[in-house]
Design an enzyme around this catalytic site. Structure first.
Site, short mmCIF file in Angstrom:
data_model
loop_
_atom_site.label_atom_id
_atom_site.label_comp_id
_atom_site.label_asym_id
_atom_site.label_seq_id
_atom_site.Cartn_x
_atom_site.Cartn_y
_atom_site.Cartn_z
N GLU A 118 0.85 -1.18 0.00
CA GLU A 118 0.00 0.00 0.00
C GLU A 118 0.88 1.23 0.00
OE1 GLU A 118 -2.28 -1.45 3.05
OE2 GLU A 118 -3.68 -2.13 1.52
N TYR A 129 7.86 1.56 -7.55
CA TYR A 129 7.09 0.31 -7.55
C TYR A 129 6.63 -0.05 -8.97
CZ TYR A 129 6.98 1.14 -2.51
OH TYR A 129 7.34 1.35 -1.21
C1 LIG Z 1 10.82 5.77 -1.77
C2 LIG Z 1 12.25 5.66 -1.25
C3 LIG Z 1 12.35 4.45 -0.34
C4 LIG Z 1 13.19 5.51 -2.46
O1 LIG Z 1 14.50 5.30 -1.94
P1 LIG Z 1 15.81 5.60 -2.86
O2 LIG Z 1 16.94 4.92 -2.23
O3 LIG Z 1 15.92 7.05 -3.13
O4 LIG Z 1 15.37 4.86 -4.21
P2 LIG Z 1 16.32 4.52 -5.43
O5 LIG Z 1 17.55 5.37 -5.39
O6 LIG Z 1 16.49 3.05 -5.46
O7 LIG Z 1 15.42 4.99 -6.64
C5 LIG Z 1 14.92 4.04 -7.53
C6 LIG Z 1 14.01 4.73 -8.53
O8 LIG Z 1 12.79 5.08 -7.90
C7 LIG Z 1 12.33 6.31 -8.46
N1 LIG Z 1 12.40 7.32 -7.42
C8 LIG Z 1 12.85 7.18 -6.16
N2 LIG Z 1 12.74 8.34 -5.49
C9 LIG Z 1 12.18 9.22 -6.35
C10 LIG Z 1 11.81 10.60 -6.27
N3 LIG Z 1 11.97 11.31 -5.14
N4 LIG Z 1 11.28 11.18 -7.36
C11 LIG Z 1 11.10 10.50 -8.51
N5 LIG Z 1 11.44 9.19 -8.66
C12 LIG Z 1 11.98 8.58 -7.59
C13 LIG Z 1 13.24 6.64 -9.59
O9 LIG Z 1 12.78 5.98 -10.73
C14 LIG Z 1 14.52 6.03 -9.10
O10 LIG Z 1 15.43 5.76 -10.11
P3 LIG Z 1 16.45 6.92 -10.60
O11 LIG Z 1 17.14 7.49 -9.39
O12 LIG Z 1 17.36 6.21 -11.53
O13 LIG Z 1 15.58 7.93 -11.28
C15 LIG Z 1 12.66 6.96 -0.48
O14 LIG Z 1 12.42 8.07 -1.31
C16 LIG Z 1 11.93 7.14 0.84
O15 LIG Z 1 12.36 6.66 1.88
N6 LIG Z 1 10.79 7.88 0.82
C17 LIG Z 1 10.07 8.18 2.06
C18 LIG Z 1 9.41 6.94 2.60
C19 LIG Z 1 8.37 6.40 1.65
O16 LIG Z 1 7.54 7.14 1.17
N7 LIG Z 1 8.41 5.07 1.39
C20 LIG Z 1 7.51 4.41 0.47
C21 LIG Z 1 6.20 4.09 1.08
S1 LIG Z 1 6.30 2.81 2.32
#
Ligand SMILES: CC(C)(COP(=O)(O)OP(=O)(O)OC[C@H]1O[C@@H](n2cnc3c(N)ncnc32)[C@H](O)[C@@H]1OP(=O)(O)O)[C@@H](O)C(=O)NCCC(=O)NCCS
Length: 161
Positions: A118, A129
């Site tokens: 979710e 995702y």
């Molecule tokens: C979502 C989250 C876990 C992603 O972590 P991350 O280590 O930055 O992710 P990645 O570096 O592996 O990114 C993978 C891909 O996801 C997408 N992505 C991740 N963060 C993004 C952002 N802020 N904006 C747009 N795309 C994003 C991109 O496609 C990215 O690839 P790219 O960097 O080559 O463009 C992090 O932003 C986070 O902790 N967010 C707050 C908590 C949250 O909302 N968690 C999800 C719900 S449980």
């Protein structure tokens, strides 16, 4: 698999447990914006950790302090991603994708046929995702309640393994 290529390859993923709860809560508080009400409380985390099928995975980049974590649950022939978070300073280096891929591998090994999660509608994690093969399976209205009382829908995403 996610096509995203991690920019840093020394990120390691290892199982965590109740002893890591302080670090996980600190990470969660830094990662989730309170406006959206997505973070779990300490008691929610402590309550679910000992349950069967629940796993906490920690991502580290060489230091002792985790830079990311996932909380997952395997039940019957399904697997659920309950939480995924990466510390703001460590983002966009592939850690989120590594944790997500690790979950998908664990779910496959476990024998799950589907995975679910979710996520708040509008969360940029939806892009992560979707690139991992998840698609929309439903909507839970007003599922999240933010710090100012605003409510937000959750999207249920799933994919077959
Ligand atoms: C979502 C989250 C876990 C992603 O972590 P991350 O280590 O930055 O992710 P990645 O570096 O592996 O990114 C993978 C891909 O996801 C997408 N992505 C991740 N963060 C993004 C952002 N802020 N904006 C747009 N795309 C994003 C991109 O496609 C990215 O690839 P790219 O960097 O080559 O463009 C992090 O932003 C986070 O902790 N967010 C707050 C908590 C949250 O909302 N968690 C999800 C719900 S449980």
């Amino acid at each position: 698999m996610i096509e995203h290529q991690p920019q840093q390859t020394d990120i390691r993923i290892a199982p965590g447990g109740s002893a890591d709860l302080d670090q996980v809560i600190a990470l969660m508080e830094s990662a989730f914006d309170r406006r959206f009400g997505e973070a779990w409380t300490r008691s929610q985390c402590a309550g679910i950790l000992p349950m069967p099928g629940v796993a906490l995975m920690l991502a580290r980049d060489g230091g002792a302090t985790p830079i990311g974590f996932s909380l997952t649950r395997m039940v019957a022939d399904e697997a659920e991603l309950l939480l995924l978070a990466v510390a703001p300073a460590g983002r966009r280096r592939g850690t989120g994708a590594l944790l997500l891929n690790h979950f998908l591998e664990q779910a496959r090994e476990y024998g799950a046929s589907r995975v679910h999660l979710e996520v708040r509608e509008g969360n940029r994690a939806v892009k992560l995702y979707r690139s991992a093969g998840f698609s929309a399976a439903g909507r839970r209205r007003k599922y999240y309640r933010g710090s100012d009382g605003s409510e937000f829908d959750a999207l249920t995403l799933s994919r077959a393994l």
